[in-house]
Design a protein around this motif. Structure first.
Motif, short mmCIF file in Angstrom:
data_model
loop_
_atom_site.label_atom_id
_atom_site.label_comp_id
_atom_site.label_asym_id
_atom_site.label_seq_id
_atom_site.Cartn_x
_atom_site.Cartn_y
_atom_site.Cartn_z
N ALA A 78 0.82 -1.21 0.00
CA ALA A 78 0.00 0.00 0.00
C ALA A 78 0.86 1.26 0.00
CB ALA A 78 -0.92 0.00 1.22
N ALA A 79 0.35 2.28 -0.68
CA ALA A 79 1.00 3.59 -0.66
C ALA A 79 0.75 4.29 0.68
CB ALA A 79 0.48 4.45 -1.81
N ASP A 80 -0.39 3.95 1.32
CA ASP A 80 -0.74 4.55 2.60
C ASP A 80 -1.65 3.58 3.34
OD1 ASP A 80 -0.89 6.62 4.59
OD2 ASP A 80 -2.86 7.17 3.82
N VAL A 81 -1.46 3.46 4.65
CA VAL A 81 -2.30 2.63 5.49
C VAL A 81 -2.71 3.45 6.69
CG1 VAL A 81 -2.46 0.52 6.87
CG2 VAL A 81 -1.09 0.52 4.78
N GLN A 82 -4.00 3.47 6.98
CA GLN A 82 -4.54 4.21 8.13
C GLN A 82 -5.37 3.28 8.98
OE1 GLN A 82 -4.00 7.59 8.75
NE2 GLN A 82 -2.58 7.49 7.01
#
Length: 131
Positions: free
Chosen positions: A109-113
């Protein structure tokens, strides 16, 4: 665009042995519209769906929600579960199977929140998808 499995399927739950397979089927249908030719990016989305759903079932009290959203050149996979405990990296014996799902999600993933709420959490992973 967002898709919830409740629109055409029974809710995904921990006691349903087909949970991961059903989530992947929903994701395949979603991706068939966005990226009909498939490819490595679509495969990465399916892998993240698999790992997030599997982790929710195994470690977080079951899946309480699942969504896919298309953005400009991205797909966001969101899985809600019944645990307020954030995911953690498990240190496992490399000779033993498993234990790499969370690391894999973070790598792909490019971003994980992670958003924790009163009844559980939502884990969202943003992945690149050219379409």
């Amino acid at each position: 665009m967002s898709h919830s499995p409740e629109e055409r399927y029974d809710p995904l739950s921990e006691d349903n042995p087909q949970t991961v397979h059903r989530a992947r089927d929903v994701a395949r249908g979603f991706l068939s519209v966005l990226a009909p030719s498939g490819g490595d990016e679509a495969d990465a989305v399916l892998l993240v769906v698999t790992e997030l759903i599997r982790n929710a079932v195994r470690h977080a009290g079951g899946v309480t929600g699942f969504g896919l959203r298309a953005g400009p050149g991205t797909v966001t996979v969101t899985v809600h579960d019944a645990s307020r405990q954030p995911p953690w990296l498990q240190l496992t014996d490399p000779r033993e199977p498993g234990g790499f799902g969370w690391l894999l999600v973070q790598e792909l993933a490019a971003d994980v929140q992670v958003s924790v709420g009163p009844t559980g959490k939502a884990v969202s992973a943003v992945l690149p998808l050219s379409y």
